[in-house]
Enzyme design. Structure first.
Site, mmCIF file in Angstrom:
data_model
loop_
_atom_site.group_PDB
_atom_site.id
_atom_site.type_symbol
_atom_site.label_atom_id
_atom_site.label_comp_id
_atom_site.label_asym_id
_atom_site.label_seq_id
_atom_site.Cartn_x
_atom_site.Cartn_y
_atom_site.Cartn_z
ATOM 1 N N ARG A 13 0.847 -1.201 0.000
ATOM 2 C CA ARG A 13 0.000 0.000 0.000
ATOM 3 C C ARG A 13 0.877 1.244 0.000
ATOM 4 N NH1 ARG A 13 -4.729 1.274 4.417
ATOM 5 N NH2 ARG A 13 -2.975 1.154 5.889
ATOM 6 N N ASP A 25 -3.522 2.547 14.092
ATOM 7 C CA ASP A 25 -2.758 3.267 13.083
ATOM 8 C C ASP A 25 -3.307 4.684 12.988
ATOM 9 O OD1 ASP A 25 -5.067 3.180 11.532
ATOM 10 O OD2 ASP A 25 -4.248 1.824 10.018
#
Length: 559
Positions: free
Chosen positions: A173, A459
């Site tokens: 990603r 996150d």
């Protein structure tokens, strides 16, 4: 003649200036040809990226003026048309459980590939603090992982980590379109972060992808934070240019798009259509989706969120989003991936650990029954439980793409996707937002983007939800429950809560760690963000300059 004492530097092509610290290992990634490839991507697509970012801002101005997100009448034919995406690559037909984590540290990459998951999504985005060291070490790690040579020696423990014979398939990603890479300048401008991430990874590894991903396929990517199909169109152009430059078959690159912004949920068919040659489906990026809901409706006092702990998949707007994503993906012949399970094992409390695992099982059973083809986990300890749920339901099938699963999404309407969530707003919720937001930001500033907090692996999405919710409550003077007493969310209340929660954090982590960490700095930034007159788009964008470290000696050699 005296020996030259000039500092070593990167061999960069014309117009490219590398300002990050020089390292011989990094120089193997930042080769002249690799940098030239990245610069070519930026020069071709930067105009389109600028336009897309301005269109994001224009859309937000309309939402602030009272407009609501909706399906675009101009693309009705795309939504109603009978078309499908390219067939699923056989090597990744089974994506029942995917583990996610940053591309650095190296040991974590090895453990994720060995975890028993079907896929490892190596992250340069929300799970990574984009320091120069992290980004470059991440590229080195992934190069070695693709080659099958990655290893790590833990000298204090006398242990060596290496890859198993069977490993997870590797997805990567890159960052979102909005994030710069300030350590690399191209024609005097910061590089576009995602083009650095993708470009370097693709350039160094495209020749080896077939061995690990299946003949004719690779790389495999996850694409974050998109808001409109025009942004998917740019990615499709990037992929086409990369495939042509490498001389590989068109459609080799495949990408799963994270539907993690409210505007994107109205563009899912259009996004898949733009990427139909390169699509690997869509993913419910549910935590960032909640963040985006608040940001999109920041000027709408009738759409205040309850405590974020109450904004789960049982809320109507979240359930509708999941059902529509599944229906859309299966109609177009691609994977519909479920959301993140962020729980981490609780080693010192067996009962609490089992309770956490039971929550994961229930969440994943809901997903697979709804029609999801796979899901995400943040920790290897969750994988056996998740695999048991998905594999037990699928009965040997790799996915549900050809099934009728997901038909509920056919009836989802615009109003279902924006229905205000229900639940209480409390001072305890405000406190939790501060406590978690500050601790995450302190870790991010110190170089860690994947942070264990209160038995969850957090996150950047968590910090973003915490920040924008506090901002929204303060902006509209939300009524908060303080143990049966109603109080208004005000800057004065937030200041008191921040002071008290900072003291609590110091007590939890210890005075020495608190003093040496970046907690005080994080507290100031978080407070400023929550009380700002205008809501910043991204906390990480505001804080990014604090982790940029330019090293003039690393600039390209001038002969």
């Amino acid at each position: 003649m005296a020996a030259s004492t000039a500092a070593p530097c990167y061999d960069a092509p014309e117009g490219v200036d590398v300002r990050g610290r020089y390292d011989r290992e990094f120089a193997g990634i930042l080769t002249r040809d690799a940098l030239d490839f990245v610069a070519g991507l930026q020069r071709e697509f930067r105009g389109a990226v600028r336009y897309a970012m301005e269109q994001r801002r224009e859309a937000q101005r309309r939402y602030d003026a009272g407009e609501l997100p909706r399906f675009d009448p101009a693309t009705t034919l795309v939504r109603e048309g009978d078309w499908t995406c390219a067939s699923v690559p056989p090597a990744v037909a089974d994506r029942t459980v995917e583990i996610t984590g940053p591309a650095e540290p190296r040991k974590m990459v090895i453990n994720a590939l060995n975890s028993g998951a079907k896929v490892f999504m190596a992250d340069f985005e929300d799970a990574m603090s984009p320091t120069w060291e992290n980004l470059m070490h991440g590229q080195v790690n992934l190069r070695d992982a693709v080659a099958g040579t990655i290893s790590f020696r833990d000298a204090p423990r006398g242990r060596t980590y290496e890859l198993n014979d069977r490993t997870a398939k590797l997805f990567v990603r890159p960052r979102g379109w909005h994030l710069p890479e300030a350590h690399i300048l191209i024609d005097g401008e910061p590089a576009i972060g995602c083009l650095v991430d993708f470009g370097l990874y693709f350039f160094h590894n495209h020749a080896a992808f077939g061995a690990g991903q299946g003949a004719g396929f690779g790389p495999l990517c996850d694409l974050p934070k998109m808001e409109h199909s025009r942004e998917a169109r740019i990615w499709n152009g990037v992929f086409q240019r990369a495939e042509k430059a490498a001389g590989i078959e068109p459609g080799s690159i495949r990408a799963t798009v994270l539907v993690e912004t409210l505007p994107a949920v109205f563009q899912m068919n259009e996004i898949l259509h733009e990427l139909r040659e390169h699509s690997a489906g869509l993913n419910c990026g549910r935590w960032d989706y909640i963040f985006s809901y608040v940001k999109t409706f920041r000027a709408h006092p009738d759409r205040l969120l309850p405590d974020r702990a109450l904004v789960g998949m049982a809320q109507h707007f979240m359930r509708s989003y999941s059902h529509l994503l599944i229906h859309t993906c299966h109609r177009r012949g691609v994977h519909a991936m479920g959301g993140m399970a962020a729980q981490i094992p609780i080693k010192d409390d067996a009962a609490a650990n089992e309770a956490a695992l039971e929550l994961v099982r229930k969440d994943k059973l809901r997903e697979v029954r709804a029609g999801h083809d796979g899901t995400w986990a943040a920790h290897p300890g969750l994988i056996p439980a998740i695999r048991e749920v998905f594999e037990g339901h699928l009965g040997g099938r790799p996915n549900q793409i050809g099934d009728a699963a997901g038909h509920e999404g056919a009836s989802v309407k615009e109003e279902d996707l924006i229905q205000p969530p229900r639940g209480a707003r409390t001072v305890d919720g405000l406190r939790l937002n501060v406590r978690v937001g500050v601790q995450y930001l302190a870790a991010w500033l110190a170089g860690s983007g994947s942070v264990p907090l209160y038995n969850l692996m957090e996150d950047a999405a968590t910090a973003e939800i915490s920040r924008v919710q506090n901002w929204q409550w303060l902006r509209h003077g939300a009524a908060l429950d303080a143990g049966g007493v109603e109080v208004r969310a005000t800057p004065e209340l937030l200041a008191r809560v921040v002071e008290e929660e900072m003291a609590r954090v110091e007590a939890e982590v210890g005075p020495d760690r608190f003093r040496k960490g970046r907690y005080a700095e994080a507290g100031r930034i978080f407070s400023r963000q929550c009380t700002a007159p205008e809501l910043d788009d991204f906390l990480t964008l505001d804080a990014y300059n604090l982790i940029v470290a330019h090293h003039p000696g690393a600039s390209p050699c001038k002969l």
